[in-house]
Design an enzyme around this catalytic site. Structure first.
Site, short mmCIF file in Angstrom:
data_model
loop_
_atom_site.label_atom_id
_atom_site.label_comp_id
_atom_site.label_asym_id
_atom_site.label_seq_id
_atom_site.Cartn_x
_atom_site.Cartn_y
_atom_site.Cartn_z
N ASN A 7 15.54 116.49 -173.05
CA ASN A 7 14.93 115.30 -173.64
C ASN A 7 14.26 115.71 -174.94
OD1 ASN A 7 13.49 113.02 -174.33
ND2 ASN A 7 12.44 112.79 -172.38
N ARG A 91 18.92 112.83 -172.55
CA ARG A 91 18.32 111.51 -172.69
C ARG A 91 18.54 111.04 -174.12
NH1 ARG A 91 12.78 109.67 -174.47
NH2 ARG A 91 12.63 107.52 -173.77
N HIS A 180 13.22 101.97 -171.48
CA HIS A 180 12.81 102.50 -170.17
C HIS A 180 13.86 102.22 -169.09
CE1 HIS A 180 8.43 101.78 -171.68
NE2 HIS A 180 8.77 103.03 -171.90
N ARG A 241 0.66 99.92 -179.16
CA ARG A 241 1.54 98.86 -179.66
C ARG A 241 0.98 97.49 -179.32
NH1 ARG A 241 6.34 101.80 -176.73
NH2 ARG A 241 6.75 103.54 -178.14
N GLU A 384 12.82 110.05 -164.18
CA GLU A 384 13.92 109.85 -165.12
C GLU A 384 14.82 111.08 -165.19
OE1 GLU A 384 12.34 107.15 -168.65
OE2 GLU A 384 10.78 108.50 -167.94
#
Length: 397
Positions: A7, A91, A180, A241, A384
């Site tokens: 990743n 990923r 996600h 955010r 993940e």
């Protein structure tokens, strides 16, 4: 088969080595400060203490080389030869509309990912650098790309098309993509196993709540809607955010503050969310500590976060005409007991009842609803890396 999961970020790289005979993690690590002074690799063989080495790494090829050296190290490694690594799973954040599932990497895939760089300028370039480095250093090893956006490609057009001139979708592919996806897919599959029902018979709402956060509606195993949009900026209030806002605010602030080009985007992505409201931190633990000290803005930020999650849960229940289970995952979802309580409060009329005793748990796969709740409430730690390893194994074998 042993699988290496990679990743890549712009200056960091996370990795794991898994033995797919029992899906056990043999080793994991983190490379930091790639291309900078003080670059370092943190490597942990399962059952042993972490080993930290500061090594010059000018680029991602150097970083990958250090990862390969670490996993083959005589003292702390987990393979004696790279031939033991049957495949590498990468990923990749964005695949646009091109891929709805993981795929073996070839030159065609690389070209497609390069075309998606403008859709994910912060994420796809380092993902591509990691893939290029692995292909150069491990030319005979199968490589698989696992996409954050892929799981959401089942959304119907009414969920992903924006109400702007349709030509912008046709010309620039401006639409809701969602992110996600690997996490939402993993926890939905775990929920199916926990409930003893097929995914094709379930209506699920998965809440990936961390510094970045999103909620997804999954009906009969397929995503029908998700809160993140064209970019990860849309949707929930997040760590830094803004989430959903009136689009006119952007031009209004830009004119009032006389902002240079790109600064409004920077503010909404990096200076907003619970950080912007609280003025304290983007870390929910810091905010809860500030609330204990009487900080009203920190308390407001937490209420806003919970309010937006609850808003999406209600919307998705309406969209799917009901829900069988709501799943909490990721850093906040897995560990923040009080936040789960706030989100689930006052939802009894929707059949949602949280058990405050069962809820007093962190990072553990468990059921947290009352016995008479019509909706199952599940806490499922996301994984993940395991999801990437599974897809990689299934494609490479």
């Amino acid at each position: 088969m042993k699988v290496l999961v990679i990743n890549c970020g712009s200056s960091s790289l996370k990795y794991q080595v898994l033995d797919m005979t029992d899906e056990s993690v043999l080793a994991k690590g983190l490379v930091e400060r790639i291309g900078m002074d003080g670059s370092v690799i943190n490597h942990t063989k399962t059952g042993e203490d972490k080993v930290v080495n500061e090594v010059p790494m000018k680029d991602h090829k150097d970083a990958i080389a250090q990862v390969l050296a670490a996993i083959q190290d005589p003292a702390h490694g987990v393979v004696s030869d790279m031939a033991e690594i049957g495949a590498v799973g990468h990923r990749v954040v964005h695949a646009g509309e091109m891929y709805a599932e993981s795929v073996l990497i070839d030159d065609t895939v690389i070209k497609a990912l390069e075309e998606c760089v403008e859709l994910a300028p912060l994420h796809n370039p380092p993902n591509l650098l990691g893939i290029a480095a692995c292909r150069e250093l491990m030319p005979s090893t199968p490589m698989v790309a696992v996409f954050d956006t892929a799981f959401h490609q089942t959304m119907p057009a009414e969920s992903y098309i924006y109400a702007i001139p349709y030509e912008y979708y046709e010309k620039y592919k401006i639409r809701r993509y969602g992110f996600h996806g690997t996490s939402h897919k993993y926890v939905s599959e775990r929920a199916s196993a926990m409930l003893g029902k097929s995914l094709s018979d379930l209506k699920l709402i998965t809440c990936h709540l961390g510094n970045g956060a999103s909620v997804t509606a999954i009906k009969n195993g397929k995503v029908v809607d998700t809160s993140m949009g064209f970019t990860p900026l849309e949707g929930l209030v997040m760590g830094t955010r803004s989430g959903d806002i009136d689009p006119a605010i952007v031009t209004y602030i830009r004119e009032k503050e006389n902002l240079p080009l790109g600064e409004a985007n920077n503010i909404l992505n990096k200076k907003s969310g619970v950080l912007g409201v609280s003025g304290v931190s983007s870390d929910f633990r810091d905010l809860e500590a500030a609330v204990e000290e009487g900080n009203e803005r920190a308390a407001l930020a937490l209420r806003m976060f919970a309010h937006r999650v609850k808003h999406y849960i209600g919307a998705y229940i309406a969209e799917m005409n009901g829900v069988d289970a709501i799943i909490f995952t990721a850093g906040v979802g897995e560990n923040d007991i009080s936040m789960r309580e706030i989100i689930c409060s006052d939802l009894e009329n929707l059949g949602i009842k949280l058990d405050p005793i069962k809820n007093k748990v962190r990072g553990q796969e468990t059921v947290i609803n009352t016995d008479d709740s019509k909706v199952s409430l599940l806490l499922i730690p996301t994984n993940e890396e395991l999801m990437i390893a599974r897809d990689t194994f299934n494609l490479a074998k």
